[in-house]
Design a protein around this motif. Structure first.
Motif, PDB file in Angstrom:
ATOM      1  N   CYS A 423       0.851  -1.205   0.000  1.00 34.35           N
ATOM      2  CA  CYS A 423       0.000   0.000   0.000  1.00 34.35           C
ATOM      3  C   CYS A 423       0.882   1.249   0.000  1.00 34.35           C
ATOM      4  O   CYS A 423       1.715   1.422   0.898  1.00 34.35           O
ATOM      5  N   ASP A 424       0.710   2.109  -0.987  1.00 31.71           N
ATOM      6  CA  ASP A 424       1.578   3.296  -1.038  1.00 31.71           C
ATOM      7  C   ASP A 424       0.812   4.609  -0.914  1.00 31.71           C
ATOM      8  O   ASP A 424       1.432   5.669  -0.887  1.00 31.71           O
ATOM      9  N   ALA A 425      -0.503   4.553  -0.832  1.00 33.76           N
ATOM     10  CA  ALA A 425      -1.234   5.818  -0.691  1.00 33.76           C
ATOM     11  C   ALA A 425      -2.660   5.580  -0.198  1.00 33.76           C
ATOM     12  O   ALA A 425      -3.278   4.560  -0.512  1.00 33.76           O
ATOM     13  N   ALA A 426      -3.144   6.540   0.577  1.00 34.16           N
ATOM     14  CA  ALA A 426      -4.553   6.538   1.009  1.00 34.16           C
ATOM     15  C   ALA A 426      -5.164   7.855   0.559  1.00 34.16           C
ATOM     16  O   ALA A 426      -4.501   8.895   0.551  1.00 34.16           O
ATOM     17  N   ALA A 427      -6.440   7.802   0.200  1.00 32.54           N
ATOM     18  CA  ALA A 427      -7.090   9.012  -0.314  1.00 32.54           C
ATOM     19  C   ALA A 427      -7.415   9.993   0.816  1.00 32.54           C
ATOM     20  O   ALA A 427      -7.393   9.632   2.000  1.00 32.54           O
ATOM     21  N   ALA A 428      -7.741  11.197   0.419  1.00 28.98           N
ATOM     22  CA  ALA A 428      -7.990  12.279   1.378  1.00 28.98           C
ATOM     23  C   ALA A 428      -9.359  12.132   2.045  1.00 28.98           C
ATOM     24  O   ALA A 428     -10.211  11.354   1.605  1.00 28.98           O
ATOM     25  N   ALA A 429      -9.558  12.920   3.097  1.00 29.51           N
ATOM     26  CA  ALA A 429     -10.768  12.822   3.920  1.00 29.51           C
ATOM     27  C   ALA A 429     -12.047  13.077   3.118  1.00 29.51           C
ATOM     28  O   ALA A 429     -13.123  12.597   3.493  1.00 29.51           O
ATOM     29  N   ALA A 430     -11.934  13.803   2.016  1.00 29.91           N
ATOM     30  CA  ALA A 430     -13.122  14.078   1.197  1.00 29.91           C
ATOM     31  C   ALA A 430     -13.752  12.795   0.666  1.00 29.91           C
ATOM     32  O   ALA A 430     -14.931  12.770   0.305  1.00 29.91           O
ATOM     33  N   HIS A 431     -12.969  11.724   0.617  1.00 32.22           N
ATOM     34  CA  HIS A 431     -13.467  10.440   0.092  1.00 32.22           C
ATOM     35  C   HIS A 431     -13.894   9.482   1.196  1.00 32.22           C
ATOM     36  O   HIS A 431     -14.170   8.315   0.926  1.00 32.22           O
ATOM     37  N   GLN A 432     -13.924   9.980   2.444  1.00 30.00           N
ATOM     38  CA  GLN A 432     -14.222   9.092   3.574  1.00 30.00           C
ATOM     39  C   GLN A 432     -15.677   8.608   3.539  1.00 30.00           C
ATOM     40  O   GLN A 432     -16.596   9.385   3.265  1.00 30.00           O
ATOM     41  N   LYS A 433     -15.836   7.316   3.828  1.00 33.65           N
ATOM     42  CA  LYS A 433     -17.174   6.710   3.877  1.00 33.65           C
ATOM     43  C   LYS A 433     -17.277   5.870   5.133  1.00 33.65           C
ATOM     44  O   LYS A 433     -16.306   5.230   5.537  1.00 33.65           O
ATOM     45  N   ASN A 434     -18.461   5.853   5.722  1.00 34.28           N
ATOM     46  CA  ASN A 434     -18.684   4.977   6.868  1.00 34.28           C
ATOM     47  C   ASN A 434     -19.575   3.815   6.452  1.00 34.28           C
ATOM     48  O   ASN A 434     -20.682   4.021   5.957  1.00 34.28           O
ATOM     49  N   LEU A 435     -19.054   2.619   6.643  1.00 38.25           N
ATOM     50  CA  LEU A 435     -19.820   1.412   6.340  1.00 38.25           C
ATOM     51  C   LEU A 435     -19.835   0.538   7.585  1.00 38.25           C
ATOM     52  O   LEU A 435     -18.947   0.644   8.439  1.00 38.25           O
ATOM     53  N   GLY A 436     -20.816  -0.309   7.681  1.00 41.60           N
ATOM     54  CA  GLY A 436     -20.861  -1.208   8.833  1.00 41.60           C
ATOM     55  C   GLY A 436     -21.193  -2.594   8.376  1.00 41.60           C
ATOM     56  O   GLY A 436     -22.045  -2.775   7.511  1.00 41.60           O
ATOM     57  N   LEU A 437     -20.489  -3.583   8.908  1.00 35.22           N
ATOM     58  CA  LEU A 437     -20.827  -4.947   8.524  1.00 35.22           C
ATOM     59  C   LEU A 437     -21.082  -5.800   9.751  1.00 35.22           C
ATOM     60  O   LEU A 437     -20.578  -5.525  10.831  1.00 35.22           O
ATOM     61  N   MET A 438     -21.909  -6.812   9.565  1.00 35.70           N
ATOM     62  CA  MET A 438     -22.229  -7.765  10.628  1.00 35.70           C
ATOM     63  C   MET A 438     -21.346  -8.991  10.436  1.00 35.70           C
ATOM     64  O   MET A 438     -21.385  -9.625   9.388  1.00 35.70           O
ATOM     65  N   ASP A 439     -20.549  -9.293  11.439  1.00 33.77           N
ATOM     66  CA  ASP A 439     -19.708 -10.479  11.371  1.00 33.77           C
ATOM     67  C   ASP A 439     -19.969 -11.285  12.641  1.00 33.77           C
ATOM     68  O   ASP A 439     -19.735 -10.795  13.735  1.00 33.77           O
ATOM     69  N   LYS A 440     -20.453 -12.501  12.478  1.00 34.18           N
ATOM     70  CA  LYS A 440     -20.851 -13.356  13.604  1.00 34.18           C
ATOM     71  C   LYS A 440     -21.843 -12.624  14.507  1.00 34.18           C
ATOM     72  O   LYS A 440     -21.797 -12.735  15.730  1.00 34.18           O
ATOM     73  N   GLY A 441     -22.681 -11.824  13.890  1.00 37.41           N
ATOM     74  CA  GLY A 441     -23.721 -11.117  14.626  1.00 37.41           C
ATOM     75  C   GLY A 441     -23.248  -9.848  15.305  1.00 37.41           C
ATOM     76  O   GLY A 441     -24.042  -9.157  15.944  1.00 37.41           O
ATOM     77  N   ILE A 442     -21.966  -9.524  15.206  1.00 36.94           N
ATOM     78  CA  ILE A 442     -21.443  -8.317  15.851  1.00 36.94           C
ATOM     79  C   ILE A 442     -21.298  -7.226  14.791  1.00 36.94           C
ATOM     80  O   ILE A 442     -20.640  -7.428  13.764  1.00 36.94           O
ATOM     81  N   ALA A 443     -21.892  -6.067  15.060  1.00 41.97           N
ATOM     82  CA  ALA A 443     -21.813  -4.957  14.105  1.00 41.97           C
ATOM     83  C   ALA A 443     -20.491  -4.226  14.295  1.00 41.97           C
ATOM     84  O   ALA A 443     -20.140  -3.829  15.404  1.00 41.97           O
ATOM     85  N   VAL A 444     -19.763  -4.078  13.197  1.00 44.11           N
ATOM     86  CA  VAL A 444     -18.464  -3.405  13.234  1.00 44.11           C
ATOM     87  C   VAL A 444     -18.496  -2.262  12.223  1.00 44.11           C
ATOM     88  O   VAL A 444     -18.936  -2.447  11.086  1.00 44.11           O
ATOM     89  N   GLY A 445     -18.038  -1.100  12.641  1.00 40.46           N
ATOM     90  CA  GLY A 445     -18.004   0.039  11.738  1.00 40.46           C
ATOM     91  C   GLY A 445     -16.642   0.166  11.067  1.00 40.46           C
ATOM     92  O   GLY A 445     -15.611  -0.156  11.661  1.00 40.46           O
ATOM     93  N   HIS A 446     -16.662   0.597   9.809  1.00 44.80           N
ATOM     94  CA  HIS A 446     -15.404   0.843   9.092  1.00 44.80           C
ATOM     95  C   HIS A 446     -15.489   2.212   8.438  1.00 44.80           C
ATOM     96  O   HIS A 446     -16.329   2.432   7.567  1.00 44.80           O
ATOM     97  N   SER A 447     -14.634   3.104   8.889  1.00 46.45           N
ATOM     98  CA  SER A 447     -14.546   4.411   8.262  1.00 46.45           C
ATOM     99  C   SER A 447     -13.347   4.354   7.327  1.00 46.45           C
ATOM    100  O   SER A 447     -12.206   4.247   7.776  1.00 46.45           O
ATOM    101  N   ILE A 448     -13.627   4.385   6.037  1.00 48.17           N
ATOM    102  CA  ILE A 448     -12.578   4.068   5.067  1.00 48.17           C
ATOM    103  C   ILE A 448     -12.342   5.215   4.088  1.00 48.17           C
ATOM    104  O   ILE A 448     -13.242   6.008   3.799  1.00 48.17           O
ATOM    105  N   VAL A 449     -11.113   5.269   3.598  1.00 48.79           N
ATOM    106  CA  VAL A 449     -10.801   6.083   2.412  1.00 48.79           C
ATOM    107  C   VAL A 449     -10.139   5.129   1.419  1.00 48.79           C
ATOM    108  O   VAL A 449      -9.471   4.182   1.832  1.00 48.79           O
ATOM    109  N   PRO A 450     -10.335   5.330   0.124  1.00 52.95           N
ATOM    110  CA  PRO A 450      -9.735   4.416  -0.851  1.00 52.95           C
ATOM    111  C   PRO A 450      -8.212   4.349  -0.680  1.00 52.95           C
ATOM    112  O   PRO A 450      -7.582   5.344  -0.312  1.00 52.95           O
ATOM    113  N   VAL A 451      -7.670   3.160  -0.935  1.00 52.21           N
ATOM    114  CA  VAL A 451      -6.216   2.983  -0.833  1.00 52.21           C
ATOM    115  C   VAL A 451      -5.689   2.374  -2.128  1.00 52.21           C
ATOM    116  O   VAL A 451      -6.446   1.762  -2.892  1.00 52.21           O
TER     117      VAL A 451
END
Lengths: 462, 443
Positions: A423-451
């Motif tokens: 990985c050599d770069a991550a995008a700027a905050a303008a591209h930030q998205k919040n997603l949440g996934l359920m894994d084994k019934g536990i909700a986990v949030g992911h605040s991501i920027v493209p890499v």
């Protein structure tokens, strides 16, 4: 004091009188509503459940019992079962120990601007119908839409004086279009096949704008049946969306759940870089609206925010009181359970990738030949968690910095550390998205920027 | 567990009289004693209650669930299901007539009454032996007890209890790459054998002191029964799911096609005393044997009431567990052959012995394309002998192709199960199974 709080205190007293060295009790009261539409056919279901879990240490061992206890008799039976479970023979070699915490009391209510349980079902049905109609184009054989709402009231007491009450509202949704090609099924989902979740109200569904994405994913699903196969070669990748959330979740988050199978051992942490210097990740259990947000974890420890990876190096872990104590640390407040019937485990809360400085165009612009990948079709990890394999729903080929056309069945796999070291770069905050996934019934949030990941061997899964 | 007649009368009391409706009650108690790295670490008990109400009102069907078994709570659930029907799926709600099913005794007291101390006493000798052999074991013993009751407005009142004692163990060499896996289950906890699976898993660990990487390619594989059960789990979803078939998501357009090798015969039979019996499905349809594959030819798919109505036929008795979705076989059996596992190994010039499959996912159901990894012990076979341990290997495989390349079938089936399901699986030797490059940590 409510009847439920009285019941919890009764159970706590019973556990301590029965010889427990430590005890904690959690009561939950859950209301759920699910709507599913397939090819304009709506199905609707609801759920109400309540229960109590008893977790204790007796004779140096853990005991756990949970059930739909609604009265003192049933609760006494659970306490007895937990004590019996702890007191198995022979005596323990290692006694369970807990890190010190200052007892915390309080209450917490997650954000919910528009109560999904107050929205008329007819309005929810209308939203799914609009999304369904948007996906209804020639070539799409199956159209699906899902809405899921869950409200949970949680009450907690422990024998060290901690107590809290919390109210969560989970909201999730997704749409999916399936197109049948020659001996194949192509699939496009928004925002991910299993749905994305937030601890917010109906406003999250409005933010997802399922009808607004229906036509595009339907067209992409049909186009995929005619698209060329993903080339088989080493390419640079731009990862974004729910695929990146899965990549972070399974190949970084899992490795940092202290004491869980496959996690990095604290003694290895100083010698081990999990990724290149481009990646810094925080755990933030207090992220507003994050699917993994709460006021207190399942051991009554207050929500915390701290760095996990700094420039690729491990600086902390997702821990609970027992695993923290074993590593000579304080609890990270990360004990969670997918269901009140399960004992809690150290788990991810919300993982936040620190934004970089690039725009998405600059990430792609720095690629001679590569792929932009967004949504996972399959994401799997190896039993030891060191390797992974993923297939995206679709890939966009990048040639000389420009997206040229879509390819189907893009599949890649690798050693997680080797992958992230590219990985050599991550995008700027303008591209930030919040997603949440359920894994084994536990909700986990992911605040991501493209890499951007360099030199990944990809190919068509076929 | 409650008294049968009392339980059924509670459910019948809240059943609506004016509309078609069905109430399904499922209760489960699961006690576990767990061992980690040769030490007992935790005892737990989980008690689950699940009541589902399905009701048809004004031509639509609504569904509501609760875990509170009281008359007021059940009445509220019925009222909510009725209200939910206003926007529910189009009806009708197809109910099972109240005809007879075979009564079975499936819940021995030895299982429901097994104490945590008794489970700990079963595990203790394994820890001693493992310590002496320089092995690390992670193991669990479970005592599961359940009760299923279904009533509906056509007069159905079905009820059964079930119990299952289970043992699962994974064994790792403390010094080398060796891994092994073992499983055993029985309705009666007194019949539970923990030593045989442990010894087999330990022997496999000790048979593999060095580990080699593996180049990518197509290999002969010998799937042990546990791996075959894992493979059959995904086979059931791809090939035998009646809803997928009705929606053209299955890899074959019609029944009667020869898809697999002649040696492959598969059926679903929850009345087989060798398996884990169940008298009726989760809509109360009496169970019967269903032949799914006969000498490689696909014969049938599994149906519940609704899927069957869509295909203008009747249910095959495969309504899913409430909370799950598709009608798939839950008592699947693969016909045994005549080869011993040792014969399969001895007849292999170069191949791979697989203990289990891990994390198996469908890449494309219509193409029957799956991916996953091997786990809990993967060994290289050369010139008829086990020669080295291999890392966990990632496979991407066309399942039709794999099951069309069966060379040998094991002479005995082993049972893998849960309270409400059970697979009988022999070992299989397949000539075509594609692995990607296998280096440690790169699957």
């Amino acid at each position: 004091m409510t009847i439920l709080e009285q019941l919890l205190n009764y159970g706590l007293d019973a556990a301590m009188a029965g010889g427990a060295e430590y005890a904690e009790l959690t009561a939950v009261d859950i209301e759920e509503k699910k709507l599913h539409m397939q090819n304009a056919r709506l199905a609707s279901s609801g759920n109400r459940e309540a229960g109590i879990s008893v977790r204790l240490i007796a004779g140096g061992r853990w005991g756990f019992a949970a059930g739909p206890a609604a009265n003192k008799t049933n609760l006494s039976r659970l306490v007895k079962a937990a004590l019996e479970g702890a007191r198995v023979q022979p005596p323990p070699v290692f006694s369970a120990g807990l890190s010190t915490v200052i007892p915390a009391q309080g209450s917490w209510t997650g954000p919910c601007v528009r109560d999904p349980f107050a929205i008329p079902d007819s309005q929810l049905a209308e939203l799914l119908r609009a999304a369904d109609q948007a996906m209804a184009i020639e070539g799409v054989s199956i159209r699906q839409g899902n809405l899921h709402f869950r409200r949970e009231h949680r009450y907690y007491v422990n024998s060290e004086g901690s107590s809290n009450s919390q109210t969560f509202t989970y909201t999730g949704g997704s749409i999916c279009a399936l197109a049948f090609g020659q001996g194949e099924i192509q699939q496009r989902s928004w925002p991910s096949p299993g749905g994305s979740y937030a601890k917010e109200g109906y406003e999250y569904i409005e933010e997802l704008d399922l009808p607004g994405h229906g036509r595009q994913i339907a067209q992409e699903a049909v186009a995929l049946t005619k698209a060329p196969s993903c080339p088989q070669e080493a390419l640079d990748l731009v990862l974004t969306g729910s695929l990146l959330a899965s990549q972070v979740h399974y190949t970084l988050g899992y490795r940092l759940q202290l004491g869980m199978p496959g996690a990095v051992h604290p003694q290895q942490a100083s010698r081990l870089k999990l990724s290149s210097s481009a990646i810094t990740i925080y755990a933030d259990a207090a992220l507003t609206g994050g699917a993994g947000s709460f006021g207190f974890d399942s051991e009554g420890v207050k929500a915390q925010s701290f760095p996990l990876l700094e420039n690729g190096r491990i600086v902390n872990f997702l821990s609970g009181r027992e695993t923290a104590a074993a590593a000579g640390r304080f609890s990270g407040g990360c004990m969670r359970s997918g269901c009140w019937l399960e004992p809690p485990v150290p788990w991810m809360t919300n993982l936040v990738i620190k934004p970089g400085t690039c725009s998405l165009a600059e990430l792609a612009g720095g690629i001679e030949r590569g792929l932009l990948l967004d949504t996972p079709r399959v994401f799997g990890v190896s039993p030891d968690l060191r390797g992974f394999a993923a297939q995206a729903e679709l890939g966009w080929l990048i040639e000389d910095g420009v997206i040229t056309h879509m390819v189907k069945n893009p599949f890649y796999r690798g050693n997680s550390r080797a992958f992230w070291s590219g990985c050599d770069a991550a995008a700027a905050a303008a591209h930030q998205k919040n997603l949440g996934l359920m894994d084994k019934g536990i909700a986990v949030g992911h605040s991501i920027v493209p890499v951007r990941i360099r030199g990944v061997r990809v190919g068509d899964s076929r | 567990m409650t008294d049968k007649s009392k339980l059924l009368s509670i459910l019948e009391k809240v059943l609506p009289k004016d509309i078609p409706a069905e109430i399904t009650l499922l209760s489960e108690s699961r006690q576990e004693t767990q061992m980690g790295h040769n030490h007992l670490v935790q005892g737990s008990r989980q008690e689950k209650m699940f009541v589902r109400v399905r009701a048809e009102a004004r031509g639509r069907v609504g569904e509501e669930t609760t875990n509170v078994l009281s008359l007021p709570s059940l009445r509220q659930a019925v009222a909510r299901a009725r209200k939910r029907a206003e926007i529910g799926r189009p009806g009708p709600l197809i109910l099972t007539p109240g005809k007879g099913y075979r009564e079975m005794s499936l819940a021995p007291a030895a299982t429901s009454e097994q104490s945590p101390q008794a489970r700990a006493a079963l595990l203790a000798p394994l820890a001693d032996l493992a310590g002496k052999a320089n092995l690390l074991i992670d193991a669990s013993l479970w005592a599961n007890v359940g009760e299923l009751a279904i009533v509906n407005t056509l007069g159905l009142a079905a009820h059964t209890k079930a119990a299952l004692a289970e043992f699962e163990i994974s064994v790792a060499s403390a010094t080398g790459p060796g891994r092994g896996y073992g499983y055993f289950c029985h309705r009666n906890a007194e019949e539970l054998d923990v030593m045989t699976p442990f010894l087999a898993a330990a022997a496999k660990c000790q048979a593999s002191e060095k580990q080699l990487p593996l180049p990518a390619g197509e290999y002969t594989v010998i799937l042990e029964p546990a791996a075959v059960a894992d493979l059959m789990g995904i086979t059931a979803k791809i090939f035998f799911d009646g809803r997928a078939f009705a929606e053209n998501r299955a890899p074959f357009p019609k029944l009667g096609a020869k898809l697999f090798a002649e040696q492959l015969t598969i059926w679903d039979d929850s009345l087989d005393p060798q398996g884990l019996q169940l008298p009726f499905d989760f809509e109360g349809v009496p169970k019967q044997r269903l032949n799914l594959v006969n000498r490689g030819i696909i014969q049938a798919v599994c149906l519940d009431n609704e899927t069957a109505a869509g295909l203008k036929t009747v249910s095959s008795g495969h309504a899913a567990l409430p909370g799950t979705d598709a009608p798939i076989p839950r008592h699947l059996a693969v016909e045994a052959g005549n080869a011993m596992l040792d014969d399969m190994i001895a007849s292999t010039k170069r191949g791979i012995l697989v203990s289990r499959l891990h994390n198996v996912s469908i890449l494309d159901a219509r193409a029957a394309l799956i991916t996953g990894t091997t786990g809990c012990g993967t060994l290289l076979v050369e010139e008829g002998k086990l020669t080295a341990a291999l890392p966990n290997l990632r496979f991407v495989q066309d399942l039709t192709l794999a099951l069309n390349s069966i060379e040998m079938t094991g002479d005995e089936t082993k049972l893998f199960g849960g309270l409400w399901e059970g697979f009988l699986a022999p070992a299989l030797k397949l000539n075509r199974f594609s692995f990607l490059t296998g280096n440690t940590g790169q699957v």
